[in-house]
Write a protein that holds these residues in place. Structure first.
Motif: not given
Length: 228
Positions: A159-182
């Protein structure tokens, strides 16, 4: 409290032609939809626009008697090829000029005049920034995101899906490294593809053949930035 994500796609969007004021067309569609629904564009919303209408407005329709040559021209390197049983040229998975790895370099031969193909926007991030600036000014908003999308496959997935190829004003990734899980365990590899997930969610309401190239995704204000 519950977490909620809402997505909708205005109807009645006109056919886009080279030189059209895309920001004006998008703004008109959003304004008409907001007036009809009583739910206008709001702070923290993300406007999602398909690359196809961006490319058409920017004049990325080019004459090409052979789509294969256009794919070659847009290719930086070939990643993989796959023979097709129907006698058509092999499917090529390539890295294109934007650094995206996708089938046929993103060259589209559908919904374009005979003898032409549609290339991806030359600079999708710049396109997103221009749209965002125009929409913020028109609707008087500070926190507004814009994502430009295209359709792509995924390695070892059907299957296919839509991906972002351009963005403005929005965080393209959310880097959770360095945090902790539940359970208090450190997170060392989790980087969430926010813009890609927004693109995929928006495609569910836009569809591929419904004449709805624009959508709004609401509920992600924490990932939408204010100002420039």
């Amino acid at each position: 409290m519950s977490a909620r994500l809402t997505a909708w796609a205005p109807g009645g969007f006109p056919e886009v032609r080279p030189g059209d004021d895309l920001a004006g067309l998008v703004g008109d569609a959003l304004a008409a939809d907001g007036a009809a629904s009583g739910d206008p564009l709001a702070e923290g919303d993300v406007v999602v626009v398909t690359s196809k209408v961006v490319s058409k407005a920017e004049g990325r329709v080019v004459r090409a008697a052979d789509r294969e040559q256009a794919i070659t021209d847009e290719t930086v390197r070939v990643v993989a090829t796959r023979a097709r049983p129907d006698g058509q040229p092999p499917l090529r998975i390539v890295e294109n000029r934007l650094g995206l790895v996708m089938a046929a370099a993103g060259v589209d031969a559908s919904n374009t005049p005979e003898g032409t193909v549609l290339l991806l926007p030359e600079d999708p991030d710049a396109s997103a920034r221009a749209l965002r600036a125009a929409l913020r000014a028109r609707f008087g908003l500070d926190r507004l995101g814009v994502v430009v999308t295209d359709t792509a496959g995924r390695t070892w997935r059907d299957g296919l899906t839509d991906i972002a190829i351009g963005a403005a004003g929005v965080d393209v990734v959310d880097d959770l490294r360095g945090g902790v899980d539940a359970h208090g365990r450190p997170l060392s590899a989790t980087v969430t593809a926010v813009a890609d997930e927004v693109a995929a969610a928006s495609e569910l309401v836009r569809g591929k053949a419904d004449g709805r190239p624009v959508a709004v995704v609401r509920g992600l204000a924490r990932h939408v930035r204010a100002g420039e």
